[in-house]
Design a protein around this motif. Sequence first.
Motif, PDB file in Angstrom:
ATOM      1  N   VAL A 181       0.835  -1.204   0.000  1.00  0.00           N
ATOM      2  CA  VAL A 181       0.000   0.000   0.000  1.00  0.00           C
ATOM      3  C   VAL A 181       0.871   1.255   0.000  1.00  0.00           C
ATOM      4  O   VAL A 181       0.540   2.253  -0.647  1.00  0.00           O
ATOM      5  CB  VAL A 181      -0.964  -0.019   1.196  1.00  0.00           C
ATOM      6  N   ARG A 182       2.000   1.221   0.696  1.00  0.00           N
ATOM      7  CA  ARG A 182       2.922   2.353   0.659  1.00  0.00           C
ATOM      8  C   ARG A 182       3.444   2.580  -0.765  1.00  0.00           C
ATOM      9  O   ARG A 182       3.547   3.719  -1.235  1.00  0.00           O
ATOM     10  CB  ARG A 182       4.106   2.114   1.604  1.00  0.00           C
ATOM     11  N   PHE A 203      -0.348  -3.634  -8.649  1.00  0.00           N
ATOM     12  CA  PHE A 203       0.442  -3.983  -7.473  1.00  0.00           C
ATOM     13  C   PHE A 203       0.024  -5.321  -6.858  1.00  0.00           C
ATOM     14  O   PHE A 203       0.489  -5.679  -5.771  1.00  0.00           O
ATOM     15  CB  PHE A 203       0.354  -2.858  -6.437  1.00  0.00           C
ATOM     16  N   ARG A 204      -0.854  -6.039  -7.536  1.00  0.00           N
ATOM     17  CA  ARG A 204      -1.233  -7.392  -7.138  1.00  0.00           C
ATOM     18  C   ARG A 204      -1.741  -7.441  -5.694  1.00  0.00           C
ATOM     19  O   ARG A 204      -1.259  -8.208  -4.847  1.00  0.00           O
ATOM     20  CB  ARG A 204      -0.058  -8.353  -7.328  1.00  0.00           C
ATOM     21  N   ILE A 205      -2.733  -6.609  -5.449  1.00  0.00           N
ATOM     22  CA  ILE A 205      -3.392  -6.581  -4.150  1.00  0.00           C
ATOM     23  C   ILE A 205      -4.885  -6.454  -4.424  1.00  0.00           C
ATOM     24  O   ILE A 205      -5.294  -5.793  -5.379  1.00  0.00           O
ATOM     25  CB  ILE A 205      -2.883  -5.394  -3.299  1.00  0.00           C
ATOM     26  N   SER A 206      -5.702  -7.100  -3.630  1.00  0.00           N
ATOM     27  CA  SER A 206      -7.139  -7.060  -3.888  1.00  0.00           C
ATOM     28  C   SER A 206      -7.673  -5.650  -3.673  1.00  0.00           C
ATOM     29  O   SER A 206      -7.168  -4.908  -2.803  1.00  0.00           O
ATOM     30  CB  SER A 206      -7.879  -8.037  -2.979  1.00  0.00           C
ATOM     31  N   PRO A 207      -8.691  -5.240  -4.434  1.00  0.00           N
ATOM     32  CA  PRO A 207      -9.269  -3.906  -4.234  1.00  0.00           C
ATOM     33  C   PRO A 207      -9.746  -3.677  -2.807  1.00  0.00           C
ATOM     34  O   PRO A 207      -9.581  -2.585  -2.252  1.00  0.00           O
ATOM     35  CB  PRO A 207     -10.435  -3.876  -5.228  1.00  0.00           C
ATOM     36  N   THR A 208     -10.315  -4.712  -2.189  1.00  0.00           N
ATOM     37  CA  THR A 208     -10.816  -4.566  -0.818  1.00  0.00           C
ATOM     38  C   THR A 208      -9.674  -4.316   0.159  1.00  0.00           C
ATOM     39  O   THR A 208      -9.739  -3.414   1.013  1.00  0.00           O
ATOM     40  CB  THR A 208     -11.592  -5.821  -0.393  1.00  0.00           C
ATOM     41  N   ALA A 209      -8.601  -5.113   0.034  1.00  0.00           N
ATOM     42  CA  ALA A 209      -7.448  -4.926   0.921  1.00  0.00           C
ATOM     43  C   ALA A 209      -6.802  -3.564   0.686  1.00  0.00           C
ATOM     44  O   ALA A 209      -6.395  -2.887   1.636  1.00  0.00           O
ATOM     45  CB  ALA A 209      -6.431  -6.032   0.707  1.00  0.00           C
ATOM     46  N   LEU A 210      -6.701  -3.161  -0.577  1.00  0.00           N
ATOM     47  CA  LEU A 210      -6.113  -1.859  -0.902  1.00  0.00           C
ATOM     48  C   LEU A 210      -6.903  -0.734  -0.223  1.00  0.00           C
ATOM     49  O   LEU A 210      -6.331   0.153   0.418  1.00  0.00           O
ATOM     50  CB  LEU A 210      -6.075  -1.656  -2.410  1.00  0.00           C
ATOM     51  N   LYS A 211      -8.226  -0.773  -0.375  1.00  0.00           N
ATOM     52  CA  LYS A 211      -9.054   0.292   0.202  1.00  0.00           C
ATOM     53  C   LYS A 211      -8.984   0.291   1.730  1.00  0.00           C
ATOM     54  O   LYS A 211      -8.842   1.362   2.346  1.00  0.00           O
ATOM     55  CB  LYS A 211     -10.508   0.129  -0.264  1.00  0.00           C
ATOM     56  N   PRO A 252      -5.036   8.803 -15.230  1.00  0.00           N
ATOM     57  CA  PRO A 252      -6.409   8.469 -14.793  1.00  0.00           C
ATOM     58  C   PRO A 252      -6.399   7.240 -13.881  1.00  0.00           C
ATOM     59  O   PRO A 252      -6.671   6.119 -14.310  1.00  0.00           O
ATOM     60  CB  PRO A 252      -7.139   8.199 -16.112  1.00  0.00           C
ATOM     61  N   LEU A 253      -6.070   7.424 -12.617  1.00  0.00           N
ATOM     62  CA  LEU A 253      -5.897   6.315 -11.682  1.00  0.00           C
ATOM     63  C   LEU A 253      -7.232   5.823 -11.147  1.00  0.00           C
ATOM     64  O   LEU A 253      -8.110   6.609 -10.805  1.00  0.00           O
ATOM     65  CB  LEU A 253      -5.012   6.771 -10.512  1.00  0.00           C
ATOM     66  N   THR A 254      -7.365   4.506 -11.062  1.00  0.00           N
ATOM     67  CA  THR A 254      -8.547   3.890 -10.451  1.00  0.00           C
ATOM     68  C   THR A 254      -8.092   2.802  -9.489  1.00  0.00           C
ATOM     69  O   THR A 254      -6.964   2.293  -9.584  1.00  0.00           O
ATOM     70  CB  THR A 254      -9.479   3.264 -11.497  1.00  0.00           C
ATOM     71  N   ILE A 255      -8.965   2.428  -8.581  1.00  0.00           N
ATOM     72  CA  ILE A 255      -8.633   1.372  -7.626  1.00  0.00           C
ATOM     73  C   ILE A 255      -8.373   0.054  -8.341  1.00  0.00           C
ATOM     74  O   ILE A 255      -7.431  -0.674  -8.002  1.00  0.00           O
ATOM     75  CB  ILE A 255      -9.753   1.236  -6.578  1.00  0.00           C
ATOM     76  N   ASP A 256      -9.183  -0.259  -9.347  1.00  0.00           N
ATOM     77  CA  ASP A 256      -8.987  -1.519 -10.075  1.00  0.00           C
ATOM     78  C   ASP A 256      -7.636  -1.544 -10.776  1.00  0.00           C
ATOM     79  O   ASP A 256      -6.939  -2.570 -10.769  1.00  0.00           O
ATOM     80  CB  ASP A 256     -10.112  -1.714 -11.094  1.00  0.00           C
ATOM     81  N   GLN A 257      -7.237  -0.423 -11.395  1.00  0.00           N
ATOM     82  CA  GLN A 257      -5.938  -0.363 -12.070  1.00  0.00           C
ATOM     83  C   GLN A 257      -4.791  -0.520 -11.071  1.00  0.00           C
ATOM     84  O   GLN A 257      -3.831  -1.261 -11.311  1.00  0.00           O
ATOM     85  CB  GLN A 257      -5.797   0.967 -12.816  1.00  0.00           C
ATOM     86  N   LEU A 258      -4.898   0.169  -9.954  1.00  0.00           N
ATOM     87  CA  LEU A 258      -3.835   0.118  -8.952  1.00  0.00           C
ATOM     88  C   LEU A 258      -3.736  -1.265  -8.320  1.00  0.00           C
ATOM     89  O   LEU A 258      -2.635  -1.781  -8.102  1.00  0.00           O
ATOM     90  CB  LEU A 258      -4.080   1.173  -7.878  1.00  0.00           C
ATOM     91  N   SER A 259      -4.875  -1.874  -8.017  1.00  0.00           N
ATOM     92  CA  SER A 259      -4.842  -3.206  -7.403  1.00  0.00           C
ATOM     93  C   SER A 259      -4.266  -4.232  -8.367  1.00  0.00           C
ATOM     94  O   SER A 259      -3.523  -5.135  -7.946  1.00  0.00           O
ATOM     95  CB  SER A 259      -6.246  -3.612  -6.945  1.00  0.00           C
ATOM     96  N   ARG A 263      -7.748   8.299   5.376  1.00  0.00           N
ATOM     97  CA  ARG A 263      -8.938   8.627   4.586  1.00  0.00           C
ATOM     98  C   ARG A 263      -9.009   7.716   3.371  1.00  0.00           C
ATOM     99  O   ARG A 263      -8.035   7.049   3.015  1.00  0.00           O
ATOM    100  CB  ARG A 263      -8.990  10.079   4.143  1.00  0.00           C
ATOM    101  N   PRO A 264     -10.171   7.671   2.702  1.00  0.00           N
ATOM    102  CA  PRO A 264     -10.324   6.795   1.538  1.00  0.00           C
ATOM    103  C   PRO A 264      -9.358   7.178   0.431  1.00  0.00           C
ATOM    104  O   PRO A 264      -8.940   8.335   0.302  1.00  0.00           O
ATOM    105  CB  PRO A 264     -11.780   7.028   1.112  1.00  0.00           C
ATOM    106  N   ILE A 265      -9.015   6.205  -0.398  1.00  0.00           N
ATOM    107  CA  ILE A 265      -8.015   6.415  -1.436  1.00  0.00           C
ATOM    108  C   ILE A 265      -8.438   7.501  -2.420  1.00  0.00           C
ATOM    109  O   ILE A 265      -7.618   8.323  -2.858  1.00  0.00           O
ATOM    110  CB  ILE A 265      -7.710   5.066  -2.146  1.00  0.00           C
TER     111      ILE A 265
END
Length: 296
Positions: free
Chosen positions: A193-194, A217-225, A207-214, A234-236
């Motif tokens: 996450v860091r 970086f091979r991390i689930s969207p739920t864990a990332l958030k 244009p960053l999104t949670i799905d793209q970032l997860s 605060r929220p991403i």
Amino acid sequence: MLETLLKPNTGASLSGCVRWTQPMDGVRVCDFDCALTVPPALPAEPSEVPCEVLFCRQGGLRLTMTDGRQVFLQEHEVLLLLGASVQSLSVADGLFGGELVLIEQSAAAPCRLTVNAARIKARVTSHLGCVVLRSAVWIDNLAAALQSVPERDRAAYSAIKAIELLYLISTDSPLLTMPPESVSRDHYLTDTVRQVQEYMVSHLSDPLTIDQLSARFRISPTALKDIFRQTYGRPIHQYLLEKRVQHAAELLHRSPLSIVDIAAAVGYNSASQFGVAFKRRYQLTPSQYRRQARKS
């Protein structure tokens, strides 16, 4: 403890302005704007004062605590240390600016404030002696004010605000939201996450999104958030918005770019959409902010 960063002959390499003053009895302030390189294993000395408050105006700081925790401080955030032990320190990108306020127990007396020291200690101890204070009414107003306070007044202003901070904590003021108490997390996920946070800050125009970032970086969207919110307070999406408008404010102040170009540089396809987001944060349009910043 944090004084170690800003003292000569400690192994840290400093270039820029470091100004130590004592604006009132029981309070010392270091107002600094400098390039700073810290050796990886630079230990922090035990503090001679009960309380340290660091207002971060530029750059960022990572503290590794003796219990293995890592604490991250970003621009426009506040770090409060009360008896915590720091093992090592590092500075993001070498750029660091802000105000370090060292407060004795009796410092609030001249201000005629009733500060409940026991209550402060209890609240900060629940965070193992180290708290990063992020987006809240008081913090947001402070961040905006520090951008406009003249350099000659910053030390005295910061001393007053640091004592006010302790007062708000001791009275459980709704103006200041304490983060959740520290919880243990998988170190691999925390480090991932860091890395996401660092990538976001260096790619604000994308244009960053949670799905793209997860996926990247091979991390689930739920864990990332979940872990992002626990780590950065605060929220991403909110964090990304804050970083975009903060960087836009710096560009408006320091660069000749047009507002349309600045909007694109911080990830907005529409200048009007950028203007709405910017005004929501600073209560000024980008043009008004630029004019005001250049006058100061």
